[in-house]
Design an enzyme around this catalytic site. Structure first.
Site, PDB file in Angstrom:
ATOM      1  N   ILE A  31      -9.679-136.388 -45.054  1.00 12.01           N
ATOM      2  CA  ILE A  31      -9.353-134.969 -45.265  1.00 12.01           C
ATOM      3  C   ILE A  31      -9.618-134.539 -46.712  1.00 12.01           C
ATOM      4  CG2 ILE A  31      -6.900-135.177 -45.953  1.00 12.01           C
ATOM      5  CD1 ILE A  31      -6.282-133.047 -43.788  1.00 12.01           C
ATOM      6  N   ASN A  87      -7.010-150.425 -49.563  1.00 10.48           N
ATOM      7  CA  ASN A  87      -5.969-150.438 -50.580  1.00 10.48           C
ATOM      8  C   ASN A  87      -4.709-151.063 -49.999  1.00 10.48           C
ATOM      9  OD1 ASN A  87      -7.574-149.025 -52.503  1.00 10.48           O
ATOM     10  ND2 ASN A  87      -7.108-147.097 -51.452  1.00 10.48           N
ATOM     11  N   HIS A 100      -6.365-148.969 -43.112  1.00  7.67           N
ATOM     12  CA  HIS A 100      -7.576-148.166 -42.933  1.00  7.67           C
ATOM     13  C   HIS A 100      -8.597-148.628 -43.955  1.00  7.67           C
ATOM     14  CE1 HIS A 100      -4.615-146.212 -45.499  1.00  7.67           C
ATOM     15  NE2 HIS A 100      -5.629-145.821 -46.259  1.00  7.67           N
TER      16      HIS A 100
HETATM   17  P1  5GP Z   1      -4.928-144.729 -49.058  1.00  7.69           P
HETATM   18  O1  5GP Z   1      -4.621-144.149 -50.400  1.00  7.69           O
HETATM   19  O2  5GP Z   1      -3.677-144.995 -48.247  1.00  7.69           O
HETATM   20  O3  5GP Z   1      -5.828-145.933 -49.115  1.00  7.69           O
HETATM   21  O4  5GP Z   1      -5.794-143.648 -48.295  1.00  7.69           O
HETATM   22  C1  5GP Z   1      -5.244-142.652 -47.503  1.00  7.69           C
HETATM   23  C2  5GP Z   1      -6.362-141.672 -47.207  1.00  7.69           C
HETATM   24  O5  5GP Z   1      -5.996-140.882 -46.111  1.00  7.69           O
HETATM   25  C3  5GP Z   1      -6.658-140.724 -48.387  1.00  7.69           C
HETATM   26  O6  5GP Z   1      -8.027-140.857 -48.778  1.00  7.69           O
HETATM   27  C4  5GP Z   1      -6.336-139.354 -47.818  1.00  7.69           C
HETATM   28  O7  5GP Z   1      -7.231-138.340 -48.272  1.00  7.69           O
HETATM   29  C5  5GP Z   1      -6.447-139.573 -46.319  1.00  7.69           C
HETATM   30  N1  5GP Z   1      -5.599-138.706 -45.510  1.00  7.69           N
HETATM   31  C6  5GP Z   1      -4.293-138.433 -45.733  1.00  7.69           C
HETATM   32  N2  5GP Z   1      -3.813-137.625 -44.774  1.00  7.69           N
HETATM   33  C7  5GP Z   1      -4.838-137.382 -43.929  1.00  7.69           C
HETATM   34  C8  5GP Z   1      -4.963-136.601 -42.722  1.00  7.69           C
HETATM   35  O8  5GP Z   1      -4.019-135.968 -42.236  1.00  7.69           O
HETATM   36  N3  5GP Z   1      -6.179-136.584 -42.118  1.00  7.69           N
HETATM   37  C9  5GP Z   1      -7.241-137.264 -42.625  1.00  7.69           C
HETATM   38  N4  5GP Z   1      -8.404-137.167 -41.951  1.00  7.69           N
HETATM   39  N5  5GP Z   1      -7.165-138.015 -43.742  1.00  7.69           N
HETATM   40  C10 5GP Z   1      -5.982-138.076 -44.395  1.00  7.69           C
END
Ligand code: 5GP
Ligand code: ZN
Length: 114
Positions: A31, A87, A100
């Site tokens: 997103i 991460n 993810h």
């Molecule tokens: P992290 O920091 O946990 O490795 O990555 C989480 C990722 O999820 C971030 O890059 C963030 O932009 C993405 N993200 C968070 N909320 C949403 C959402 O509701 N939809 C989508 N498609 N991505 C999300």
């Protein structure tokens, strides 16, 4: 897992731009993209951090890299290059506690990572 954002995306309770799905994984656009191509590849099984991975998940994690390769080719970032990033916990900046893999490409990345 109740109250897990990515479980809700997987079950389609929350909308996403899904670009790939099979019996084991879903891939959708981030997103808040950090690169021209920024795809999240997520196992359908809820695993909160990679530390919670079980031995029986080894094939699933290998499958995610297989999907990442195919998505890199389909999105034409394979020749120039790309990153697959996971991460884990606070210092790495994990925000969503359902593992993810970030597939990032379309620009040059610095090394070491910030
Ligand atoms: P992290 O920091 O946990 O490795 O990555 C989480 C990722 O999820 C971030 O890059 C963030 O932009 C993405 N993200 C968070 N909320 C949403 C959402 O509701 N939809 C989508 N498609 N991505 C999300
Ligand atoms: Zn989940």
């Amino acid at each position: 897992m109740p109250n897990c954002l990515f479980c809700k995306i997987i079950s389609k309770e929350i909308k996403s731009n899904t670009i790939y799905e099979d019996e084991k994984v879903v891939a959708f656009l981030d997103i808040n993209p950090k690169a021209p191509t920024h795809i999240l590849i997520v196992p359908k099984k809820h695993i909160s951090t990679i530390l919670e991975m079980e031995e029986k998940d080894k094939e699933l994690i290998g499958h995610i890299y297989w999907v990442a390769n195919n998505l890199a080719i389909n999105n034409s970032i394979n020749q120039e290059g790309f990153r697959v990033v996971l991460n884990c916990n606070k210092d790495a900046g994990q925000e969503v506690f359902h593992i993810h893999f970030h597939l990032l490409g379309g620009r040059k990345f610095s090394w070491p990572p910030g």
